[in-house]
Design a protein around this motif. Structure first.
Motif, PDB file in Angstrom:
ATOM      1  N   ARG A 126     -23.804 -40.054  -6.552  1.00 14.02           N
ATOM      2  CA  ARG A 126     -22.946 -38.884  -6.745  1.00 14.02           C
ATOM      3  C   ARG A 126     -21.573 -39.039  -6.106  1.00 14.02           C
ATOM      4  N   THR A 127     -21.485 -39.805  -5.026  1.00 12.86           N
ATOM      5  CA  THR A 127     -20.210 -39.930  -4.310  1.00 12.86           C
ATOM      6  C   THR A 127     -19.691 -41.359  -4.276  1.00 12.86           C
ATOM      7  N   HIS A 128     -20.337 -42.296  -4.976  1.00 11.96           N
ATOM      8  CA  HIS A 128     -19.916 -43.700  -4.928  1.00 11.96           C
ATOM      9  C   HIS A 128     -19.713 -44.255  -6.334  1.00 11.96           C
ATOM     10  N   ASN A 129     -18.605 -44.955  -6.498  1.00 19.93           N
ATOM     11  CA  ASN A 129     -18.317 -45.710  -7.717  1.00 19.93           C
ATOM     12  C   ASN A 129     -17.816 -47.077  -7.278  1.00 19.93           C
ATOM     13  N   PRO A 130     -18.157 -48.155  -7.993  1.00 23.86           N
ATOM     14  CA  PRO A 130     -17.730 -49.487  -7.541  1.00 23.86           C
ATOM     15  C   PRO A 130     -16.220 -49.631  -7.398  1.00 23.86           C
ATOM     16  N   GLU A 131     -15.464 -48.934  -8.226  1.00 22.13           N
ATOM     17  CA  GLU A 131     -14.001 -48.918  -8.123  1.00 22.13           C
ATOM     18  C   GLU A 131     -13.578 -47.525  -7.704  1.00 22.13           C
ATOM     19  N   PHE A 132     -12.778 -47.421  -6.670  1.00 21.58           N
ATOM     20  CA  PHE A 132     -12.402 -46.110  -6.159  1.00 21.58           C
ATOM     21  C   PHE A 132     -10.992 -46.163  -5.577  1.00 21.58           C
ATOM     22  N   THR A 133     -10.418 -45.001  -5.326  1.00 22.87           N
ATOM     23  CA  THR A 133      -9.044 -44.898  -4.847  1.00 22.87           C
ATOM     24  C   THR A 133      -9.037 -44.459  -3.385  1.00 22.87           C
ATOM     25  N   MET A 134      -8.267 -45.177  -2.571  1.00 21.84           N
ATOM     26  CA  MET A 134      -8.173 -44.876  -1.145  1.00 21.84           C
ATOM     27  C   MET A 134      -6.722 -44.651  -0.732  1.00 21.84           C
ATOM     28  N   LEU A 135      -6.544 -43.726   0.187  1.00 24.60           N
ATOM     29  CA  LEU A 135      -5.311 -43.645   0.966  1.00 24.60           C
ATOM     30  C   LEU A 135      -5.594 -44.286   2.317  1.00 24.60           C
ATOM     31  N   GLU A 136      -4.816 -45.305   2.674  1.00 21.99           N
ATOM     32  CA  GLU A 136      -4.885 -45.860   4.023  1.00 21.99           C
ATOM     33  C   GLU A 136      -3.491 -45.799   4.631  1.00 21.99           C
ATOM     34  N   PHE A 137      -3.428 -45.385   5.886  1.00 23.25           N
ATOM     35  CA  PHE A 137      -2.132 -45.350   6.571  1.00 23.25           C
ATOM     36  C   PHE A 137      -2.295 -45.800   8.017  1.00 23.25           C
ATOM     37  N   TYR A 138      -1.216 -46.356   8.572  1.00 24.63           N
ATOM     38  CA  TYR A 138      -1.199 -46.871   9.950  1.00 24.63           C
ATOM     39  C   TYR A 138       0.121 -46.479  10.585  1.00 24.63           C
ATOM     40  N   MET A 139       0.025 -45.991  11.825  1.00 23.75           N
ATOM     41  CA  MET A 139       1.215 -45.521  12.544  1.00 23.75           C
ATOM     42  C   MET A 139       1.233 -46.126  13.945  1.00 23.75           C
ATOM     43  N   ALA A 140       2.324 -46.820  14.241  1.00 29.68           N
ATOM     44  CA  ALA A 140       2.467 -47.458  15.547  1.00 29.68           C
ATOM     45  C   ALA A 140       2.682 -46.407  16.629  1.00 29.68           C
ATOM     46  N   TYR A 141       2.281 -46.776  17.860  1.00 31.41           N
ATOM     47  CA  TYR A 141       2.464 -45.953  19.063  1.00 31.41           C
ATOM     48  C   TYR A 141       1.655 -44.654  19.006  1.00 31.41           C
ATOM     49  N   ALA A 142       0.526 -44.675  18.270  1.00 33.53           N
ATOM     50  CA  ALA A 142      -0.328 -43.500  18.144  1.00 33.53           C
ATOM     51  C   ALA A 142      -1.775 -43.919  18.360  1.00 33.53           C
ATOM     52  N   ASP A 143      -2.635 -42.948  18.743  1.00 34.22           N
ATOM     53  CA  ASP A 143      -4.063 -43.219  18.850  1.00 34.22           C
ATOM     54  C   ASP A 143      -4.830 -42.297  17.904  1.00 34.22           C
ATOM     55  N   TYR A 144      -6.148 -42.331  18.011  1.00 29.92           N
ATOM     56  CA  TYR A 144      -6.956 -41.605  17.031  1.00 29.92           C
ATOM     57  C   TYR A 144      -6.812 -40.096  17.138  1.00 29.92           C
ATOM     58  N   THR A 145      -6.426 -39.577  18.292  1.00 31.97           N
ATOM     59  CA  THR A 145      -6.199 -38.130  18.385  1.00 31.97           C
ATOM     60  C   THR A 145      -4.947 -37.724  17.619  1.00 31.97           C
ATOM     61  N   ASP A 146      -3.919 -38.568  17.646  1.00 30.23           N
ATOM     62  CA  ASP A 146      -2.722 -38.291  16.836  1.00 30.23           C
ATOM     63  C   ASP A 146      -3.062 -38.330  15.352  1.00 30.23           C
ATOM     64  N   VAL A 147      -3.916 -39.272  14.982  1.00 30.54           N
ATOM     65  CA  VAL A 147      -4.316 -39.384  13.578  1.00 30.54           C
ATOM     66  C   VAL A 147      -5.118 -38.152  13.155  1.00 30.54           C
ATOM     67  N   MET A 148      -5.969 -37.640  14.043  1.00 33.43           N
ATOM     68  CA  MET A 148      -6.720 -36.430  13.724  1.00 33.43           C
ATOM     69  C   MET A 148      -5.776 -35.276  13.410  1.00 33.43           C
ATOM     70  N   ASP A 149      -4.753 -35.131  14.199  1.00 30.67           N
ATOM     71  CA  ASP A 149      -3.777 -34.062  13.958  1.00 30.67           C
ATOM     72  C   ASP A 149      -3.126 -34.225  12.588  1.00 30.67           C
ATOM     73  N   LEU A 150      -2.740 -35.467  12.271  1.00 28.99           N
ATOM     74  CA  LEU A 150      -2.058 -35.704  11.006  1.00 28.99           C
ATOM     75  C   LEU A 150      -2.993 -35.462   9.820  1.00 28.99           C
ATOM     76  N   VAL A 151      -4.253 -35.918   9.923  1.00 30.00           N
ATOM     77  CA  VAL A 151      -5.224 -35.714   8.833  1.00 30.00           C
ATOM     78  C   VAL A 151      -5.463 -34.223   8.601  1.00 30.00           C
ATOM     79  N   GLU A 152      -5.591 -33.491   9.681  1.00 27.46           N
ATOM     80  CA  GLU A 152      -5.789 -32.046   9.569  1.00 27.46           C
ATOM     81  C   GLU A 152      -4.625 -31.401   8.822  1.00 27.46           C
ATOM     82  N   ASN A 153      -3.404 -31.766   9.202  1.00 22.10           N
ATOM     83  CA  ASN A 153      -2.220 -31.199   8.548  1.00 22.10           C
ATOM     84  C   ASN A 153      -2.118 -31.644   7.089  1.00 22.10           C
TER      85      ASN A 153
END
Length: 590
Positions: free
Chosen positions: A336-363
């Motif tokens: 139901r949630t998996h297909n062999p070909e799928f679309t992803m958003l990946e992003f990377y930001m320098a000088y940040a940690d996972y708490t900063d990423v949590m804030d950005l994902v939430e927004n």
């Protein structure tokens, strides 16, 4: 076919009449009948029957002829679909195509000038009616009905649907009879005329001229039944989009969603990049790859399973904030949630940690729901969801303790194996401690995470690319976002210590040698990049398809992919486009 009048006194039904007076080939050619007393034969000629038919004719004609009567208006007739031989209907349309060519009509012209799309006509109707401005509009015919020397039809284009009205005294006798006999539901036409309102106040184009733009050889599914078989809908998405307007809306929302993400990321100072799909080594996730071969270079290549390692190479190169919306490929099961070909958003930001990423994902999620749905209160598959921030942040071990009343922090690996076996989770001693903990989490916790929740601090064994937690080296600075029991984002404080990274890769190689087909492989070039130095970095991957499922309230990933992966299709002569003779139903796992 005989044109002897019907005798109402003898109470003889049409099927009995044809059986008595005509040949089998005649009554198998019946295409249509109407309550006003007309019958249309295969040549398109009309003949009158003395008494109107009653509704029982529908059942009688189907039993006698094998045709399904689907409409009862005159004098335009939608050819009913033969129950057992759809190719006969296709042949009838091919015959009409040949007749059009004989009349000098090009059934597939090169272009057509449109002055007003359908929705523009609807929006500007008052002004167009007042000024008498002529319009040209084109689209596919979705319905067609007639009234003596005139007829209505609905055509649809990319903007919407509009009614057109064709009259013999406006278009001329030749054009009118060609339209009435040879143009059918499914065909594309272009019309020119003025706009008016009917007695029922429907905005309509009164046609002065019309032109055939494309002759359809296959009939559309019946109007009242639509296209409901999911297997056919996924395979023949082109028909699904024609028949089911809600499907088109899903993919319009998908497009708006992706544009919203791009606008948001650009506004946060990120640049969009493209990285290789064909890779000499696969990595960035724990998954099985698809393998191919480059003949000119005589080398194996892999379809990427993630964008991560190339994007982090760009962080090393100084780009600092990068993102990619791209296709990834994993040689795994389909559900139901998996297909062999799928679309992803990946992003990377320098000088940040996972708490900063949590804030950005939430927004980011808030921006998407506000832009696409206009609200943060949502319903997914009957479950109410409140996307209003801030969202809970719960460490994985605490989540297991909260929902399963199991304290795994002090448990040995053997004890965790015993727990898994006791609960019949399907994990044994061949799995490491991290995998066992993850199995307990998936079994006890994940299904209960309805509102958006960040699960943090994953075991180091299942997070080979994440930085160790600054307070507990057995854990990592990693989070996953769960909504309605599904993983919607995965993020780390990225590991930038090249020595630690090499040790993690070596552990993964050892797991691979022990039979773990999803373990990460050694990537020396990535390690070389790390040795040049990568700044502290936060990174994240978000499954676009699952996000679209959530936003559009779609139950399956196949509902949000225009062309989802399916088993091979078997075509055979004389069948309607596809055969399920050797087909097995799609299972949850292939």
């Amino acid at each position: 076919m005989s044109k002897e009048p019907f005798d109402p006194v003898s109470n003889t039904w049409l099927g009995e009449y044809i059986e008595k007076h005509g040949t089998e080939s005649d009554y198998h050619r019946i295409l249509y009948a109407c309550l006003s007393g007309f019958l249309l034969d295969t040549s398109g000629r009309f003949f009158y029957i003395a008494s109107p038919f009653v509704v029982q004719f529908a059942a009688q004609s189907r039993r006698k002829t094998g045709f399904r009567v689907t409409n009862f208006c005159s004098p335009f007739y939608t050819w009913s679909t033969p129950v057992n031989n759809p190719n006969e209907t296709i042949q009838q349309r091919i015959n009409k195509l040949a007749e059009l060519r004989d009349l000098g009509v090009n059934p597939y012209p090169y272009r057509y000038d449109i002055s007003h799309p359908a929705q523009t006509i609807l929006d500007q109707a008052d002004a167009l009616i007042e000024d008498g401005t002529p319009v040209t509009v084109a689209g596919r015919i979705l319905s067609k009905r007639g009234h003596g020397k005139s007829g209505f039809a609905h055509i649809t284009d990319r903007t919407g649907r509009i009614q057109v009205y064709v009259r013999l005294d406006k278009v001329g006798e030749a054009a009118y009879h060609m339209y009435s006999r040879l143009i059918e539901v499914g065909d594309y036409i272009g019309v020119e005329g003025v706009v008016f309102r009917t007695r029922t106040e429907e905005i309509t184009v009164l046609v002065d001229k019309w032109v055939l733009l494309s002759k359809a050889l296959r009939p559309l599914p019946e109007k009242w039944h639509g296209l409901r078989d999911k297997e056919i809908r996924y395979r023949q998405r082109y028909v699904d989009l024609i028949i089911n307007p809600d499907v088109k809306e899903v993919f319009l929302k998908r497009s708006r969603l992706i544009r919203t993400i791009q606008k948001f990321m650009d506004g946060e100072g990120f640049i969009e990049v493209e990285t290789p799909i064909l890779q000499p080594l696969y990595g960035g996730a724990l998954a099985r790859p698809f393998t191919t071969h480059h003949h000119a270079l005589d080398m194996p290549l892999y379809l990427r399973i993630a964008d991560e390692l190339y994007l982090k190479r760009l962080i090393v190169g100084g780009l600092e904030r990068v993102y990619e919306i791209g296709h990834d490929f994993r040689n795994e099961g389909i559900d139901r949630t998996h297909n062999p070909e799928f679309t992803m958003l990946e992003f990377y930001m320098a000088y940040a940690d996972y708490t900063d990423v949590m804030d950005l994902v939430e927004n980011l999620y808030v921006a998407v729901f506000q832009e696409v749905n206009g609200t943060l209160l949502h319903t997914y598959q009957g479950e109410s969801i409140d996307m209003t921030p801030p969202w809970p942040r719960l460490p994985m071990l605490e989540a297991i303790k909260k929902y399963a009343d199991i304290d795994v922090a002090g448990q040995s690996t053997e004890a965790l194996v015993a727990l898994c076996q006791e609960r019949e989770i399907g994990m044994d001693a061949q799995f490491n401690r991290g995998k066992l903990i993850d199995g307990l989490f998936e079994f006890f916790v994940q299904p209960r995470l309805n509102n958006p929740t960040f699960i943090t601090e994953y075991p180091v064994e299942i997070s080979p690319l994440a930085k160790r937690h600054r307070e507990n080296p057995e854990l990592t600075e990693r989070f996953e976002l769960f909504i309605c029991g599904s993983e919607c984002a995965n993020a780390f404080s990225e590991l930038n210590d090249p020595i630690d990274q090499r040790e993690r890769f070596e552990q993964q190689v050892d797991m691979q040698q022990k039979g773990d087909g999803e373990a990460h492989i050694m990537d020396e070039d990535y390690l070389r990049a790390m040795e040049y130095g990568m700044p502290p970095t936060g990174g994240c991957g978000i499954g676009i398809d699952r996000l679209v499922m959530l936003v559009t309230d779609s139950a399956s990933i196949k509902d949000v992919l225009l062309f989802p992966h399916m088993r091979s299709e078997t075509f055979q002569d004389g069948e309607e486009g596809w055969s399920d003779q050797n087909e097995q139903p799609e299972s949850d796992e292939l």
